[in-house]
Design a protein around this motif. Structure first.
Motif, PDB file in Angstrom:
ATOM      1  N   GLN A  48       3.854  -0.115   5.233  1.00 43.95           N
ATOM      2  CA  GLN A  48       3.545   1.034   4.383  1.00 43.95           C
ATOM      3  C   GLN A  48       2.132   0.929   3.820  1.00 43.95           C
ATOM      4  O   GLN A  48       1.375   1.910   3.798  1.00 43.95           O
ATOM      5  CB  GLN A  48       4.557   1.110   3.240  1.00 43.95           C
ATOM      6  CG  GLN A  48       4.373   2.296   2.304  1.00 43.95           C
ATOM      7  CD  GLN A  48       4.872   3.600   2.907  1.00 43.95           C
ATOM      8  OE1 GLN A  48       5.829   3.598   3.661  1.00 43.95           O
ATOM      9  NE2 GLN A  48       4.222   4.701   2.568  1.00 43.95           N
ATOM     10  N   GLN A  49       1.753  -0.278   3.381  1.00 43.15           N
ATOM     11  CA  GLN A  49       0.412  -0.471   2.827  1.00 43.15           C
ATOM     12  C   GLN A  49      -0.664  -0.224   3.881  1.00 43.15           C
ATOM     13  O   GLN A  49      -1.701   0.388   3.591  1.00 43.15           O
ATOM     14  CB  GLN A  49       0.280  -1.891   2.268  1.00 43.15           C
ATOM     15  CG  GLN A  49       1.128  -2.162   1.047  1.00 43.15           C
ATOM     16  CD  GLN A  49       0.732  -1.293  -0.125  1.00 43.15           C
ATOM     17  OE1 GLN A  49       1.485  -0.401  -0.525  1.00 43.15           O
ATOM     18  NE2 GLN A  49      -0.448  -1.538  -0.668  1.00 43.15           N
ATOM     19  N   GLU A  78      -0.975   3.553   4.356  1.00 42.23           N
ATOM     20  CA  GLU A  78      -1.559   4.224   3.185  1.00 42.23           C
ATOM     21  C   GLU A  78      -3.038   3.885   3.027  1.00 42.23           C
ATOM     22  O   GLU A  78      -3.808   4.677   2.461  1.00 42.23           O
ATOM     23  CB  GLU A  78      -0.793   3.828   1.925  1.00 42.23           C
ATOM     24  CG  GLU A  78       0.609   4.428   1.853  1.00 42.23           C
ATOM     25  CD  GLU A  78       1.347   4.050   0.585  1.00 42.23           C
ATOM     26  OE1 GLU A  78       0.781   3.266  -0.215  1.00 42.23           O
ATOM     27  OE2 GLU A  78       2.479   4.530   0.395  1.00 42.23           O
ATOM     28  N   GLN A  79      -3.457   2.718   3.520  1.00 39.53           N
ATOM     29  CA  GLN A  79      -4.845   2.283   3.406  1.00 39.53           C
ATOM     30  C   GLN A  79      -5.692   2.727   4.600  1.00 39.53           C
ATOM     31  O   GLN A  79      -6.843   2.307   4.730  1.00 39.53           O
ATOM     32  CB  GLN A  79      -4.890   0.758   3.227  1.00 39.53           C
ATOM     33  CG  GLN A  79      -4.347   0.327   1.869  1.00 39.53           C
ATOM     34  CD  GLN A  79      -3.963  -1.143   1.766  1.00 39.53           C
ATOM     35  OE1 GLN A  79      -3.439  -1.581   0.745  1.00 39.53           O
ATOM     36  NE2 GLN A  79      -4.197  -1.941   2.801  1.00 39.53           N
TER      37      GLN A  79
END
Length: 397
Positions: free
Chosen positions: A182-183, A186-187
């Motif tokens: 997820q990170q 999102e990044q």
């Protein structure tokens, strides 16, 4: 939606013949090969620390973390077993602290449950004394309990003495990998699933390195240019990936470990480990608990030739040997309640009977491949060390 985005990435480009003289299908700054926990931690670090650069993680399976990262004991290790100056020790200790710091800020399930390393004789107690002294010198907390106190707390246990590691814990590794995925997304990172790297060559005008990939479903091929760096976190297959550029430099061995579930009530509330095996081939057939409190035993160590062979022995002799190993510290174990559960395979640099081998984490500058980073033999404690491995590489960039 994330999975849809991941799958689309690896299927939306038309095939072009693989050649360093022709334009690539995809150009990015960084490519991470391998979507296990270490590759995910690396890609998360790069997308966070270098948001101005494009990063692509490539995984040959249809889902992330399907191999070694999903088939282990899910233990957060303290880092006390391996040679003091080794990367395994340094990165495990650092990773333990980084991982707990992250877990305290997120909803990833974990439990700092503590580990008991059990001695069954005065000779084994001497080993634990050496282990405790090393832990102290490394700044890792441990303390002793005599057998009587330990068996009063855990009545099913048989022990001469116990070395307690209070910073050892358990984690839901799948939730941890979901968080890292997820990170990354999102990044601004991208993930290409079902995409296998089948060749790598130094770029000639089309990127520092050109990677030929094949889609696992359609067999569509595409060329990916990594204009800055390639990170080989291929796990069981990392030696083959680095050997595309440096034939014969690395050789991994495959050590399969079997796990048994225990289908009977038990009062055990700590992780129980015997004294480890010679040359640290494994940490012994230990007792672990999952986040639901369910007991499992394992792994043993069996060297195999096929990194895809997750078969479980279904014979009485293996089950009996497994039971005898457990009975050394848990004599009341009922063999009829042990059921084969799953198997995992570790990528080991040390073959059968060979001495300890450390992680290999290095940029291949000496062989003329600047920007190509090999991570070879990342077995246990790779899960615990994952954030520290990413941080270690960050410091070299």
């Amino acid at each position: 939606m994330l999975l849809q985005r991941c799958f689309t990435l690896s299927k939306s480009y038309k095939y072009r013949a693989f050649s360093s003289l022709r334009p690539p299908d995809v150009e990015v700054d960084n490519v991470v090969i391998g979507g296990g926990v270490v590759g995910l931690a690396l890609a998360e670090m790069i997308t966070r620390e270098r948001p101005q650069e494009s990063t692509l993680l490539i995984e040959k399976n249809k889902r992330l973390g399907e191999e070694t990262s999903a088939r282990n004991s899910e233990v957060i290790h303290a880092g006390i077993y391996y040679p003091k100056d080794s990367l395994k020790t340094q990165l495990c200790i650092r990773g333990n602290r980084l991982l707990y710091a992250l877990l305290e800020k997120t909803s990833i399930p974990y439990d700092r449950i503590g580990k008991w390393v059990v001695a069954q004789s005065s000779e084994q107690h001497s080993y634990l004394e050496e282990l405790s002294a090393k832990a102290t010198s490394l700044g890792v907390e441990t303390y002793f309990m005599d057998g009587a106190k330990a068996m009063a707390m855990e009545p099913e246990l048989k022990a001469h003495s116990v070395l307690v590691s209070p910073t050892t814990g358990i984690i839901d590794s799948h939730a941890y990998m979901d968080y890292l995925e997820q990170q990354i997304m999102e990044q601004g990172g991208d993930i290409g699933l079902n995409t296998k790297v089948v060749n790598i060559v130094p770029g000639n005008g089309g990127g520092r390195y050109l990677l030929e990939t094949v889609d696992g479903s359609s067999q569509t091929r595409m060329t990916v240019a990594a204009n800055q760096r390639v990170f080989n976190a291929g796990g069981l297959h990392a030696d083959h990936i680095s050997n595309f550029l440096m034939p014969g430099k690395y050789k991994l061995h495959y050590a399969r470990g079997h796990y048994y579930a225990y289908n009977a009530p038990s009062s055990i509330r700590h992780l129980i480990y015997p004294c480890p095996e010679k040359n640290l081939a494994g940490l012994g057939t230990h007792l672990t608990l999952d986040m639901a409190g369910k007991i499992k035993f394992g792994p043993d160590v069996l060297y195999i030739d096929n990194p895809y062979d997750y078969s479980l022995p279904d014979d009485h002799a293996h089950k009996l040997a497994f039971t005898k190993a457990i009975q050394s510290y848990l004599p009341s174990i009922d063999i009829d309640k042990l059921q084969p559960d799953y198997a995992g395979i570790r990528p080991k640099l040390a073959g059968p009977g060979e001495p300890f081998q450390d992680f290999v984490i290095q940029e291949e500058k000496d062989d003329g491949f600047e920007g190509f980073h090999s991570l070879i033999g990342i077995e246990s404690p790779g899960l615990t060390s994952s954030l520290a491995i990413a941080d270690y590489i960050r410091e070299t960039l």
